[in-house]
Design an enzyme around this catalytic site. Structure first.
Site, PDB file in Angstrom:
ATOM      1  N   THR D  14       0.850  -1.179  -0.078  1.00  0.00           N
ATOM      2  CA  THR D  14       0.036  -0.113  -0.083  1.00  0.00           C
ATOM      3  C   THR D  14       0.916   1.346   0.055  1.00  0.00           C
ATOM      4  O   THR D  14       2.011   1.307   0.378  1.00  0.00           O
ATOM      5  CB  THR D  14      -0.996   0.082   1.168  1.00  0.00           C
ATOM      6  N   ASP D  15       0.095   2.476  -0.221  1.00  0.00           N
ATOM      7  CA  ASP D  15       0.921   3.734  -0.038  1.00  0.00           C
ATOM      8  C   ASP D  15       0.170   4.767   0.488  1.00  0.00           C
ATOM      9  O   ASP D  15      -0.978   4.141   1.190  1.00  0.00           O
ATOM     10  CB  ASP D  15       1.103   4.141  -1.721  1.00  0.00           C
ATOM     11  N   ALA D  16       0.421   5.914   0.778  1.00  0.00           N
ATOM     12  CA  ALA D  16      -0.001   6.822   1.804  1.00  0.00           C
ATOM     13  C   ALA D  16      -1.619   7.080   1.081  1.00  0.00           C
ATOM     14  O   ALA D  16      -2.174   7.614   2.011  1.00  0.00           O
ATOM     15  CB  ALA D  16       0.812   8.135   1.660  1.00  0.00           C
ATOM     16  N   GLY D  18      -3.530   4.745   1.327  1.00  0.00           N
ATOM     17  CA  GLY D  18      -4.222   3.903   2.061  1.00  0.00           C
ATOM     18  C   GLY D  18      -4.627   2.755   1.209  1.00  0.00           C
ATOM     19  O   GLY D  18      -5.328   1.760   1.561  1.00  0.00           O
TER      20      GLY D  18
END
Lengths: 137, 137, 137, 137
Positions: D14-16, D18
């Protein structure tokens, strides 16, 4: 004065908590190590092919002191230390840089490297140029 | 003239074939997009929080033209194109740069982005500063 | 008996040395932690949203004992230990599994986690279900 | 019936935002390809070493249809198609699986592979076992 590597935090460094995933700090430290070697005329890609040795990481440790978000600027300092004829450590300080005011430590990390023959995996003395870089650290 | 992002290939970009893993080309293109936005005063991390919209990628495509090895230097050019009131495309050319002679294309890629409300996920017009950046592309 | 997570090494885990990149070992350990929590009915994605706390990693350490190549099978054992009212450690043993004969340790690692309020970042006691999982470890 | 690979979304995918970072979808598809080859007795790590050829990806494309969050379960179907004597395509459908009700498509992707000699990089016919797997797809 230690070698310093400047870097911006990318979106792909982050995880769903919105900040850099802990294992990525170590990957970023490795980038700083590669840049330090290249700056010393020892590019990772060709140096080890030419010398027949590799210096894999035997141990790592890290303390994560501050979260880092996408777009933030960091500076990674790398300091090598000789451990033995065939091993060395790298100490990293990862600073969160600020346009206005003092930089703050976001993490400290250490990796330990052992020099081995890439074919037999037996321990070998550090090649002279690498030893010189470590001993000047 | 398109925005250009310079980058060195890191060890962690590569895979056991000795070259950059295909999916990493797209991650590197996204870094160039982030840098292009930041250079235009639209930092990814805060811009989207402030506007309440996000611009997720709906499609990607890439042609991989040359392998890239650790330590090699690249330059990524980013050109935005408006597709509709609420969408745009980014075209990337990833150049392998050379200290002696002509740069060569290592990959071309394209991503398509749709602007949606981060809460309802309904389509929304591009915020004016983002639209201005796209239309100037 | 510790929780065990089985995994195959993927191509994207490897680097140009032909084996798993050192920082990926820690990412793989984190996968095992996520699976252990999910098996205990504490899924990472929703548990922390619901409780208002997060348990970021303050420290990590790892010893890399054997290289791992694409296609190899591993098993990661996870053992939690309580450190204080608001912190715990996870000890990981990463076994290289073998269809014929004894498994061998490829790495050992440890992460230390501190429970904090996701909003104020002040220390908070472990939520009861998480504390129960740690204390049963 | 196409080969199917089951997988849980990990935190490191995942990334920022979400959710899974777009380039990770392609890395996950590559995992499915590796598993499909292994299930057919053609393990990526040794097969290509033994045959002296490699099958790098020349093109990729993907449509991202649904976001995926940490802990969600997916199933990736892989269908190979012959393109020529020395090339083939893989079509991937990435399903978000559900314990209660119908699975939903989270992405579709396609990669195109060209068989070349690993030394000269000249085009070569697919080795017979690989051709058999593709043609049975």
């Amino acid at each position: 004065m230690p070698f310093a590597y400047a870097r911006t935090i990318h979106f792909s460094d982050t995880d769903a908590a919105g900040i850099v995933f802990f294992a990525r700090y170590l990957a970023i430290c490795h980038e700083a190590y590669e840049e330090a070697l290249a700056a010393a005329g020892l590019p990772l890609a060709t140096f080890f092919t030419d010398t027949g040795v590799i210096v894999p990481i035997g141990k790592s440790e890290a303390s994560y002191l501050r979260p880092l978000a996408c777009g933030e600027k960091i500076r990674v300092e790398v300091t090598p230390t000789r451990l033995s004829e065939n091993s060395f450590a790298l100490d990293f300080v990862l600073w969160k840089t600020s346009s206005s005011g003092a930089d703050k430590r976001a993490a400290v990390a250490r990796t330990e490297h052992v020099c081995i023959c890439s074919r037999t995996r037996e321990r070998r003395a550090l090649p002279a140029p690498l030893a010189a870089w470590v001993d000047a650290g």
